[in-house]
Design a protein around this motif. Structure first.
Motif, PDB file in Angstrom:
ATOM      1  N   THR A   1       0.816  -1.222   0.000  1.00 33.81           N
ATOM      2  CA  THR A   1       0.000   0.000   0.000  1.00 33.81           C
ATOM      3  C   THR A   1       0.843   1.261   0.000  1.00 33.81           C
ATOM      4  OG1 THR A   1      -0.182   0.210   2.419  1.00 33.81           O
ATOM      5  CG2 THR A   1      -1.721  -1.289   1.300  1.00 33.81           C
ATOM      6  N   GLY A   2       2.135   1.127   0.341  1.00 31.81           N
ATOM      7  CA  GLY A   2       3.021   2.281   0.304  1.00 31.81           C
ATOM      8  C   GLY A   2       2.885   3.235   1.468  1.00 31.81           C
ATOM      9  N   ILE A   3       2.204   2.837   2.539  1.00 29.84           N
ATOM     10  CA  ILE A   3       2.075   3.749   3.672  1.00 29.84           C
ATOM     11  C   ILE A   3       3.379   3.764   4.459  1.00 29.84           C
ATOM     12  CG2 ILE A   3      -0.381   3.231   3.800  1.00 29.84           C
ATOM     13  CD1 ILE A   3       0.175   1.721   6.382  1.00 29.84           C
ATOM     14  N   PRO A   4       3.709   4.866   5.126  1.00 31.63           N
ATOM     15  CA  PRO A   4       4.948   4.920   5.916  1.00 31.63           C
ATOM     16  C   PRO A   4       4.933   3.927   7.068  1.00 31.63           C
ATOM     17  CG  PRO A   4       4.056   7.124   5.522  1.00 31.63           C
ATOM     18  CD  PRO A   4       2.997   6.155   5.110  1.00 31.63           C
ATOM     19  N   ALA A   5       6.106   3.546   7.505  1.00 32.74           N
ATOM     20  CA  ALA A   5       6.216   2.585   8.598  1.00 32.74           C
ATOM     21  C   ALA A   5       5.558   3.104   9.868  1.00 32.74           C
ATOM     22  CB  ALA A   5       7.689   2.258   8.862  1.00 32.74           C
TER      23      ALA A   5
ATOM     24  N   LEU B   1      12.651  -2.070   7.103  1.00 38.96           N
ATOM     25  CA  LEU B   1      12.102  -2.400   5.788  1.00 38.96           C
ATOM     26  C   LEU B   1      11.850  -1.140   4.977  1.00 38.96           C
ATOM     27  CD1 LEU B   1      11.058  -4.683   3.951  1.00 38.96           C
ATOM     28  CD2 LEU B   1       8.803  -4.346   5.001  1.00 38.96           C
ATOM     29  N   GLN B   2      11.304  -0.125   5.618  1.00 43.58           N
ATOM     30  CA  GLN B   2      11.070   1.142   4.917  1.00 43.58           C
ATOM     31  C   GLN B   2      12.384   1.771   4.467  1.00 43.58           C
ATOM     32  OE1 GLN B   2       8.107   4.330   6.196  1.00 43.58           O
ATOM     33  NE2 GLN B   2      10.014   5.258   6.874  1.00 43.58           N
ATOM     34  N   SER B   3      13.408   1.731   5.316  1.00 38.96           N
ATOM     35  CA  SER B   3      14.714   2.282   4.943  1.00 38.96           C
ATOM     36  C   SER B   3      15.296   1.545   3.751  1.00 38.96           C
ATOM     37  CB  SER B   3      15.678   2.210   6.135  1.00 38.96           C
ATOM     38  OG  SER B   3      15.227   2.995   7.221  1.00 38.96           O
ATOM     39  N   ALA B   4      15.123   0.235   3.713  1.00 33.06           N
ATOM     40  CA  ALA B   4      15.633  -0.549   2.594  1.00 33.06           C
ATOM     41  C   ALA B   4      14.953  -0.150   1.284  1.00 33.06           C
ATOM     42  CB  ALA B   4      15.434  -2.037   2.866  1.00 33.06           C
ATOM     43  N   LEU B   5      13.665   0.120   1.337  1.00 32.25           N
ATOM     44  CA  LEU B   5      12.953   0.555   0.136  1.00 32.25           C
ATOM     45  C   LEU B   5      13.394   1.954  -0.281  1.00 32.25           C
ATOM     46  CD1 LEU B   5       9.339  -0.710   0.945  1.00 32.25           C
ATOM     47  CD2 LEU B   5      10.888  -1.611  -0.795  1.00 32.25           C
ATOM     48  N   GLU B   6      13.524   2.856   0.687  1.00 29.90           N
ATOM     49  CA  GLU B   6      13.873   4.242   0.378  1.00 29.90           C
ATOM     50  C   GLU B   6      15.274   4.351  -0.225  1.00 29.90           C
ATOM     51  OE1 GLU B   6      11.222   6.463   3.866  1.00 29.90           O
ATOM     52  OE2 GLU B   6      13.369   6.174   4.111  1.00 29.90           O
ATOM     53  N   HIS B   7      16.198   3.549   0.259  1.00 32.91           N
ATOM     54  CA  HIS B   7      17.592   3.647  -0.191  1.00 32.91           C
ATOM     55  C   HIS B   7      17.922   2.679  -1.319  1.00 32.91           C
ATOM     56  CE1 HIS B   7      18.632   6.440   3.017  1.00 32.91           C
ATOM     57  NE2 HIS B   7      18.073   5.632   3.896  1.00 32.91           N
TER      58      HIS B   7
END
Length: 569
Positions: free
Chosen positions: A134-138, A186-192
């Motif tokens: 869904t792409g919502i922030p962590a 997990l969010q950091s891995a997607l962002e970077h």
């Protein structure tokens, strides 16, 4: 306990016992929804039955982590894709359907029991689905699942935590990994760009894991600072524990080519000797060139440069490479106090070592020998630096020990920064590692400007504890905005079973903290102080002039330092 996610038409239920349908109906009545289907996560292979499994270790070796987890990245990705397909097939993902009988929204119910680890792993899977699909922030996912004002009952703190792996007994501390850490990681891995969310990326990762016991952890884009595009950082086990025959250690067949490459590297820098000298004199170097020293690197060893230098004058710090080494600690007993020595000995006695990995038949074969491993490092990874964090003659290694200078002879620069199993790197080792990587990348852009991507591989005996802790230093140092807690969470997902001792957990937590009181209280206290931007000065020139406020340690601080948790500190 239950959680209703109306936007996704999902209902999560945690229930005691085996009567999942009854508790799901009770939760649905409270949430004012109607259940369309109930899926038991502990019976679902796509969720790996909410269990942690490692390819080279048995569930008995994993200990409590087998049930507690967290589950690995492959399970998270496969489950998210599975759940997406289920929702799409039932047409309940985007548009709420209404039951003609109950006049309530239809939901898909995900259930788990309250056995140890089931709640934490099911919440991790559900939160990861929200982030990936869904792409919502962590933070929003965490608020939906673990917020204080959310309906459905509170989730106990221990049901949000994951214990230290490779321990028979469940052990939680204030530094234990949490569901929140994993979701932020997990969010950091997607962002970077560390994670390419697709099935082919998972297949590639698993292939490298089973064949070479080596996986990518993170990468750094250097386009803004340097000419090369990316540097990928991998974690691995000692290659001699991976190959079928570790006895064959020949020179490269093409002496003019491979040996010439090794000679070129040796002329550039005699790595092992040079870095040992750097480790011994890194603090003098940092003092003479403060702008090149990362701001929070003093917290890596839980000791600032000022306190390090003040203790160096007493003579004990030169031999005290790590506070947990009892032989060196005995020499400093008079100056530092017998009470703290007993506390540290208690920590050492509770620090387990990694069991020896077990090879079994996999669908992917291992490399035959070290030359095959070297060719893979050079041709597939474009490996420019191999960092070894284990000693050459540790338990679990072949009779010949580790590989000595083999990879150096094959044209791959080697760096030896060995520390005892179960420990974290001291200040000098961490600083030498950051400086070496920074200098290496700069050298490569001058010598080999045509190549856009390189890799650096860090390993210890099993590639789980010491190596991942050192990669935590590098990740926080070279990734602006990354917290060490997020890396902690990501490390257990991308390399399940990593960060094996409380000492290593405390080490990573300390990277986010500001120095306070004595260096020993910073090292062993579990009280959180404040979270910062950590080691950003290495790659952020605009921050290099920010001064680091030094602090010193008095004998009174050492004698009065107390409080703590089950570690008796």
């Amino acid at each position: 306990m239950w959680r209703h996610l109306p936007n996704e038409n999902l209902l999560w239920v945690s229930h005691p016992g085996d009567d999942a349908l009854l508790h799901a109906e009770l939760a649905a009545e409270e949430a004012k929804v109607s259940i369309d289907q109930v899926i038991s996560l502990e019976k679902l292979d796509k969720a790996n039955y909410l269990l942690l499994e490692l390819p080279f270790f048995t569930k008995e070796q994993l200990g409590a982590a087998h049930h507690h987890g967290p589950v690995g990245l492959d399970v998270i990705v496969y489950f998210a894709g599975y759940l997406r397909g289920i929702l799409q097939d039932r047409c309940i993902q985007a548009v709420p359907l209404v039951s003609s009988v109950a006049s309530k929204p239809l939901v898909l119910c995900l259930g788990c029991t309250q056995r140890p680890g089931a709640v934490a792993n099911s919440l991790l899977l559900l939160g990861s689905f929200l982030i990936l699909e869904t792409g919502i922030p962590a933070q929003d996912a965490i608020n939906m699942l673990l917020g204080k004002d959310v309906q459905g009952g509170d989730v106990a703190l221990q049901e949000q935590q994951f214990p230290t792996p490779f321990c028979d007994q469940v052990r939680f501390t204030h530094d234990s990994l949490t569901v929140q850490d994993c979701l932020f990681g997990l969010q950091s891995a997607l962002e970077h760009g560390w994670l390419d969310y697709n099935a082919s990326d998972m297949h590639s990762r698993r292939r490298d894991l089973l064949a070479f016991d080596c996986v990518p952890v993170f990468k750094v884009s250097l386009q803004d600072q340097l000419d090369c595009d990316t540097v990928s950082f991998w974690v691995a086990a000692d290659p001699v524990t991976t190959v079928i025959n570790s006895d064959a250690r020949p020179d490269p067949p093409d002496s003019s080519g491979e040996t010439g490459a090794a000679s070129e590297h040796s002329q550039t820098r005699a790595v092992s000797q040079d870095v040992r000298m750097r480790a011994a004199h890194s603090h003098a170097r940092a003092g003479s060139n403060e702008s090149s020293r990362p701001k929070r690197l003093g917290m890596i060893s839980e000791m600032s440069q000022a306190s390090y230098q003040s203790h160096a004058s007493t003579g004990w710090n030169a031999s005290l490479e790590w506070l947990g080494r009892s032989a060196a600690w005995t020499q400093s007993e008079t100056s530092l106090g017998q009470s703290l020595r007993k506390q540290l000995q208690k920590v050492v006695s509770k620090s387990p070592t990694t069991p020896t990995k077990i090879h079994s038949s996999h669908e992917i074969s291992r490399p035959e020998d070290l030359p095959s491993f070297a060719r893979w490092l050079k041709q597939q990874l474009a490996c420019k630096l191999l960092v070894r964090a284990n000693f050459s003659t540790e338990r679990g290694l072949p009779a010949q020990g580790s590989y000595s200078d083999f990879f150096h002879r094959w044209g791959i620069r080697q760096l030896e920064l060995a520390i005892p199993d179960g420990t974290a790197p001291p200040f000098s080792t961490a600083l030498a590692l950051v400086n070496e990587v920074q200098d290496l990348v700069r050298d490569l852009t001058l010598v080999d400007s045509e190549t856009s991507s390189y890799s650096i591989v860090v390993h210890c005996k099993s590639g789980l504890g010491r190596s991942m802790t050192m990669l935590g230093v590098l990740a926080v140092a070279f990734t602006p905005g990354l917290s060490s807690s997020a890396f902690f969470g990501w490390s257990r997902l991308v390399r399940p079973g990593s960060i094996q001792t409380h000492e290593q957990e405390r080490f990573l937590r300390a990277l986010d903290e500001e120095p306070k009181e004595s260096c020993f209280s910073s090292c062993f206290r579990t009280k959180r102080i404040s979270r910062g931007d950590s080691l950003k000065q290495t790659v952020c020139p605009e921050l290099q002039n920010s001064p680091t406020k030094p602090y010193t340690v008095s004998q009174k601080d050492v004698a009065s330092d107390g409080g703590g948790d089950e570690w008796g500190i």
